[in-house]
Design a protein around this motif. Sequence first.
Motif, PDB file in Angstrom:
ATOM      1  N   THR A  28       2.006  -4.539  -1.429  1.00 29.80           N
ATOM      2  CA  THR A  28       0.560  -4.800  -1.545  1.00 29.80           C
ATOM      3  C   THR A  28      -0.064  -4.044  -2.717  1.00 29.80           C
ATOM      4  OG1 THR A  28       0.031  -3.041   0.018  1.00 29.80           O
ATOM      5  CG2 THR A  28       0.348  -5.251   0.928  1.00 29.80           C
ATOM      6  N   ASP A  29       0.774  -3.602  -3.645  1.00 30.25           N
ATOM      7  CA  ASP A  29       0.317  -2.817  -4.782  1.00 30.25           C
ATOM      8  C   ASP A  29       0.382  -3.605  -6.078  1.00 30.25           C
ATOM      9  OD1 ASP A  29      -0.010  -0.566  -3.160  1.00 30.25           O
ATOM     10  OD2 ASP A  29       2.047   0.124  -3.523  1.00 30.25           O
ATOM     11  N   VAL A  30      -0.297  -3.060  -7.079  1.00 28.92           N
ATOM     12  CA  VAL A  30      -0.262  -3.606  -8.431  1.00 28.92           C
ATOM     13  C   VAL A  30       0.143  -2.484  -9.374  1.00 28.92           C
ATOM     14  CG1 VAL A  30      -1.601  -4.692 -10.279  1.00 28.92           C
ATOM     15  CG2 VAL A  30      -2.071  -5.280  -7.883  1.00 28.92           C
ATOM     16  N   LEU A  31       1.099  -2.766 -10.250  1.00 32.44           N
ATOM     17  CA  LEU A  31       1.505  -1.817 -11.284  1.00 32.44           C
ATOM     18  C   LEU A  31       0.658  -2.082 -12.514  1.00 32.44           C
ATOM     19  CD1 LEU A  31       3.481   0.422 -12.232  1.00 32.44           C
ATOM     20  CD2 LEU A  31       4.974  -1.418 -13.073  1.00 32.44           C
ATOM     21  N   VAL A  32      -0.004  -1.027 -13.023  1.00 32.85           N
ATOM     22  CA  VAL A  32      -0.946  -1.170 -14.132  1.00 32.85           C
ATOM     23  C   VAL A  32      -0.468  -0.349 -15.331  1.00 32.85           C
ATOM     24  CG1 VAL A  32      -3.326  -0.811 -14.893  1.00 32.85           C
ATOM     25  CG2 VAL A  32      -2.864  -1.552 -12.537  1.00 32.85           C
ATOM     26  N   ASP A  33      -0.453  -0.982 -16.505  1.00 38.33           N
ATOM     27  CA  ASP A  33      -0.272  -0.249 -17.755  1.00 38.33           C
ATOM     28  C   ASP A  33      -1.641   0.315 -18.135  1.00 38.33           C
ATOM     29  OD1 ASP A  33       2.464  -0.826 -18.064  1.00 38.33           O
ATOM     30  OD2 ASP A  33       2.031  -2.741 -19.029  1.00 38.33           O
ATOM     31  N   VAL A  34      -1.769   1.630 -18.130  1.00 39.49           N
ATOM     32  CA  VAL A  34      -3.072   2.288 -18.272  1.00 39.49           C
ATOM     33  C   VAL A  34      -3.501   2.293 -19.740  1.00 39.49           C
ATOM     34  CG1 VAL A  34      -4.370   4.410 -17.912  1.00 39.49           C
ATOM     35  CG2 VAL A  34      -2.632   3.703 -16.235  1.00 39.49           C
ATOM     36  N   LEU A  35      -4.725   1.837 -19.965  1.00 37.40           N
ATOM     37  CA  LEU A  35      -5.348   1.900 -21.294  1.00 37.40           C
ATOM     38  C   LEU A  35      -6.235   3.117 -21.452  1.00 37.40           C
ATOM     39  CD1 LEU A  35      -6.402  -1.850 -21.715  1.00 37.40           C
ATOM     40  CD2 LEU A  35      -4.457  -0.690 -22.795  1.00 37.40           C
ATOM     41  N   GLY A  56       0.598  15.025  -2.762  1.00 36.93           N
ATOM     42  CA  GLY A  56       2.000  15.377  -2.930  1.00 36.93           C
ATOM     43  C   GLY A  56       2.220  15.821  -4.364  1.00 36.93           C
ATOM     44  N   PHE A  57       3.212  16.672  -4.578  1.00 41.08           N
ATOM     45  CA  PHE A  57       3.474  17.195  -5.911  1.00 41.08           C
ATOM     46  C   PHE A  57       4.833  16.710  -6.416  1.00 41.08           C
ATOM     47  CE2 PHE A  57       0.655  20.349  -3.863  1.00 41.08           C
ATOM     48  CZ  PHE A  57      -0.418  20.278  -4.736  1.00 41.08           C
ATOM     49  N   PRO A  58       4.951  16.471  -7.727  1.00 42.39           N
ATOM     50  CA  PRO A  58       3.899  16.593  -8.731  1.00 42.39           C
ATOM     51  C   PRO A  58       2.819  15.531  -8.519  1.00 42.39           C
ATOM     52  CG  PRO A  58       5.803  15.540  -9.700  1.00 42.39           C
ATOM     53  CD  PRO A  58       6.213  15.978  -8.321  1.00 42.39           C
ATOM     54  N   LEU A  59       1.558  15.923  -8.726  1.00 47.85           N
ATOM     55  CA  LEU A  59       0.431  15.015  -8.536  1.00 47.85           C
ATOM     56  C   LEU A  59      -0.139  14.616  -9.891  1.00 47.85           C
ATOM     57  CD1 LEU A  59      -1.727  13.633  -6.705  1.00 47.85           C
ATOM     58  CD2 LEU A  59      -3.078  15.735  -6.980  1.00 47.85           C
ATOM     59  N   VAL A  60      -0.059  13.329 -10.208  1.00 48.13           N
ATOM     60  CA  VAL A  60      -0.773  12.814 -11.372  1.00 48.13           C
ATOM     61  C   VAL A  60      -2.259  12.906 -11.072  1.00 48.13           C
ATOM     62  CG1 VAL A  60      -1.208  10.785 -12.812  1.00 48.13           C
ATOM     63  CG2 VAL A  60       1.114  11.288 -12.035  1.00 48.13           C
ATOM     64  N   ILE A  61      -3.034  13.508 -11.979  1.00 46.54           N
ATOM     65  CA  ILE A  61      -4.454  13.719 -11.742  1.00 46.54           C
ATOM     66  C   ILE A  61      -5.256  12.470 -12.134  1.00 46.54           C
ATOM     67  CG2 ILE A  61      -4.264  16.208 -12.038  1.00 46.54           C
ATOM     68  CD1 ILE A  61      -5.371  15.852 -14.876  1.00 46.54           C
ATOM     69  N   GLY A  62      -6.521  12.463 -11.771  1.00 48.91           N
ATOM     70  CA  GLY A  62      -7.428  11.419 -12.245  1.00 48.91           C
ATOM     71  C   GLY A  62      -7.741  10.344 -11.227  1.00 48.91           C
ATOM     72  N   ARG A  63      -9.030   9.962 -11.181  1.00 44.03           N
ATOM     73  CA  ARG A  63      -9.512   8.937 -10.263  1.00 44.03           C
ATOM     74  C   ARG A  63      -9.545   7.539 -10.888  1.00 44.03           C
ATOM     75  NH1 ARG A  63     -12.349  10.851  -5.526  1.00 44.03           N
ATOM     76  NH2 ARG A  63     -11.570  12.950  -5.216  1.00 44.03           N
ATOM     77  N   ASP A  64      -9.940   7.467 -12.152  1.00 43.40           N
ATOM     78  CA  ASP A  64     -10.344   6.191 -12.750  1.00 43.40           C
ATOM     79  C   ASP A  64      -9.314   5.703 -13.761  1.00 43.40           C
ATOM     80  OD1 ASP A  64     -12.641   7.061 -11.456  1.00 43.40           O
ATOM     81  OD2 ASP A  64     -13.594   7.723 -13.308  1.00 43.40           O
ATOM     82  N   LEU A  65      -9.190   4.376 -13.836  1.00 42.98           N
ATOM     83  CA  LEU A  65      -8.365   3.804 -14.898  1.00 42.98           C
ATOM     84  C   LEU A  65      -8.882   2.429 -15.264  1.00 42.98           C
ATOM     85  CD1 LEU A  65      -6.426   1.310 -13.701  1.00 42.98           C
ATOM     86  CD2 LEU A  65      -5.077   3.200 -12.837  1.00 42.98           C
ATOM     87  N   GLY A  93      -6.311  11.373  -1.163  1.00 46.11           N
ATOM     88  CA  GLY A  93      -5.965  10.639   0.048  1.00 46.11           C
ATOM     89  C   GLY A  93      -4.522  10.160   0.079  1.00 46.11           C
ATOM     90  N   GLY A  94      -3.638  10.883  -0.616  1.00 45.60           N
ATOM     91  CA  GLY A  94      -2.230  10.492  -0.660  1.00 45.60           C
ATOM     92  C   GLY A  94      -1.888   9.505  -1.747  1.00 45.60           C
ATOM     93  N   ARG A  95      -2.894   9.076  -2.524  1.00 49.84           N
ATOM     94  CA  ARG A  95      -2.644   8.117  -3.600  1.00 49.84           C
ATOM     95  C   ARG A  95      -2.370   8.852  -4.911  1.00 49.84           C
ATOM     96  NH1 ARG A  95      -6.619   6.082  -0.436  1.00 49.84           N
ATOM     97  NH2 ARG A  95      -8.235   7.219  -1.576  1.00 49.84           N
ATOM     98  N   PRO A  96      -1.374   8.384  -5.702  1.00 52.22           N
ATOM     99  CA  PRO A  96      -1.139   9.002  -7.010  1.00 52.22           C
ATOM    100  C   PRO A  96      -2.306   8.728  -7.935  1.00 52.22           C
ATOM    101  CG  PRO A  96       0.174   6.995  -6.777  1.00 52.22           C
ATOM    102  CD  PRO A  96      -0.456   7.259  -5.435  1.00 52.22           C
ATOM    103  N   GLY A  97      -2.423   9.556  -8.984  1.00 52.41           N
ATOM    104  CA  GLY A  97      -3.568   9.478  -9.873  1.00 52.41           C
ATOM    105  C   GLY A  97      -3.410   8.506 -11.022  1.00 52.41           C
ATOM    106  N   ALA A  98      -4.401   8.554 -11.922  1.00 50.98           N
ATOM    107  CA  ALA A  98      -4.542   7.549 -12.968  1.00 50.98           C
ATOM    108  C   ALA A  98      -4.144   8.051 -14.349  1.00 50.98           C
ATOM    109  CB  ALA A  98      -5.997   7.072 -13.025  1.00 50.98           C
ATOM    110  N   ALA A 103       0.339   3.323 -13.584  1.00 54.77           N
ATOM    111  CA  ALA A 103      -0.149   3.749 -12.279  1.00 54.77           C
ATOM    112  C   ALA A 103       0.003   2.605 -11.287  1.00 54.77           C
ATOM    113  CB  ALA A 103      -1.606   4.174 -12.356  1.00 54.77           C
ATOM    114  N   VAL A 104       0.219   2.990 -10.045  1.00 53.10           N
ATOM    115  CA  VAL A 104       0.269   2.022  -8.950  1.00 53.10           C
ATOM    116  C   VAL A 104      -1.068   2.065  -8.221  1.00 53.10           C
ATOM    117  CG1 VAL A 104       1.265   1.571  -6.676  1.00 53.10           C
ATOM    118  CG2 VAL A 104       2.760   2.025  -8.621  1.00 53.10           C
TER     119      VAL A 104
END
Length: 326
Positions: A28-35, A56-65, A93-98, A103-104
């Motif tokens: 149910t996810d989308v893989l995004v190439d981050v701009l 979870g660590f390592p944690l990719v930081i960031g909310r927005d993409l 909330g357990g989601r990896p960052g942007a 990013a997923v």
Amino acid sequence: MRAAFIDSLGPAENIRYGELPAPTPGPTDVLVDVLGTTVNPVDILLRSGVFRTPVGFPLVIGRDLVGTVAAAGPGAPGFAVGDLVWANSLGHGGRPGAAAEQAVVAADRLYHLPAGVDPTAAVAVVHPAATAYLALFTHGRVTAGDTVLVLGAAGNVGSAVVTLAVDAGARVIATAAAADLDHCRALGAEAAFDYRDPKLVDLIAAARPDGVDAHLDCSGRNDLTEAVELLAPRGRIVVLAATGTDPVLPVRRLYMKDCSIAGFVISHATSGELAEAAGTINRLLANGRLRARTLERQPLSAAAEVHRRMERGRLHGRRVVLLPGG
């Protein structure tokens, strides 16, 4: 892939920039190439450990993409490879960052970018605008004809609050530094006052003798005695920036005026609430009404320095977009 990430909570110096394994999307996810991605005050709160959330660590930081769809799972209908998309609720909330090259994103937290909108300009405003939308309408119950008092109206969230309130047909009274008052008026504020004016409360009361319907303090000062005094009967206070204050609430006066107060943390917003906000955000992006006051672009490798600048108060009215690949 290259990413900005942390291995433990703490100061900005904990942010590293380097290689991590590419993320793998679920059904149910989308893989995004981050701009592009950004830095928000909530990112500071999470990274430092002030705001606790499952990570979870390592944690990719960031909310927005903002980015393009690289792949979509079978349970993520409506997204096709190459689509321009954005998100504003990753990294907690357990989601990896942007803040990475890829990013997923769960399909229910990802939105299409309107045609013709500049991606990096858009990602600069989607988090402040979502905060503004939820504070105004989900928690503040603002409707057309209401009067909204916005303290700290020239900041990133404050500017978005003014823009969205005016768009909804509300009247806005803004407070900000003297140098920022013209900016607030340009956004549509009916009245704008210097927050340092010793007669500020009297000026606001004169502008709206019957009181204001909604009180939003984006500055984080949170003088609740003053706020309750300025409210109209059945007025609402929305507390949306309060990590550094613990004010006294005049309960008797709040009760006698039939008013209410709500605390609001965007990290607790549901995917449905965020999607509702996204509809308005996309409309205002498409018509050019929603944009950053000042936009700065930096490489993703500068994430730690941008965090430090934000903590030192050096990004007032300025949004920094971090670009992968540097």
